[in-house]
Design an enzyme around this catalytic site. Sequence first.
Site, PDB file in Angstrom:
ATOM      1  N   ARG A   1     -10.340 -61.635 -63.920  1.00  0.00           N
ATOM      2  CA  ARG A   1     -11.619 -62.328 -63.762  1.00  0.00           C
ATOM      3  C   ARG A   1     -11.406 -63.546 -62.886  1.00  0.00           C
ATOM      4  O   ARG A   1     -10.435 -64.290 -63.055  1.00  0.00           O
ATOM      5  CB  ARG A   1     -12.174 -62.738 -65.124  1.00  0.00           C
TER       6      ARG A   1
ATOM      7  N   ASP B   1     -17.406 -78.249 -61.786  1.00  0.00           N
ATOM      8  CA  ASP B   1     -18.065 -79.493 -62.186  1.00  0.00           C
ATOM      9  C   ASP B   1     -17.291 -80.163 -63.321  1.00  0.00           C
ATOM     10  O   ASP B   1     -16.600 -79.501 -64.093  1.00  0.00           O
ATOM     11  CB  ASP B   1     -19.522 -79.259 -62.587  1.00  0.00           C
TER      12      ASP B   1
END
Length: 235
Positions: A87, A204
């Site tokens: 992933r 972030d």
Amino acid sequence: MSVHIAAAKGEIAKTVLQPGDPLRAKFIADNYLDSAKLVSQTRNIFYYTGTYKGSEITVGASGMGIPSIGIYSYELFTEYEVDTIIRIGTCGAYTSDLKLFDVINVNNAASESTYAKFAWGIEEELIPHQGNIFETINKTAAQLGNDIVESNIHTSDIFYRKDSAVPAIAQKHSCLAVEMEAFALFANAKHLGKSAATLLTVSDIIPTREQISSDEREKALRVMIELALESAVKA
């Protein structure tokens, strides 16, 4: 052909890179794979198979969240006999000890989700990466001169929440960041005896509200994408 993937048998490689976003899968196929072929676009979830440095690789999207990656990774492992899934995604950092653009190789995924319990009878709330691909990624990063972070992460079913505090499960297991898929991928791989890893780019920083701009995102993800590809050919 499975329920959600339209590729024929033999059109999916033994190693799959799985971003969440179908357009990110297309970007990787267009920019990194040789002779890339679109083998499935059911529900606009794109899967491409091609070669990277002579090795056959498939790249295809997982969609967002535990239910979605749970379906796609399970069908890849079972219907298409995939051995390894990496992933590749983004995450939010719970701490300013992490910086924008840092790349995390996930050691364990912690979650409040009941997915693993009710799907496979796995009671643990913390599931590790599976197989040898985690160590392959670490070795490949060292060879490439890439600094990566090994960390536990929190896989959450919730993107927006009332309480802004770091969730208790993330504190309990020293999770440095949060995303929404790795726990289900690791659970499926554990149940099926397959290999699975998760690479995440910090997009972030939650406490400071810093974030990668849209203009920076493509450049930022290239380090992670290239590390995943270089690791995939060694899987």
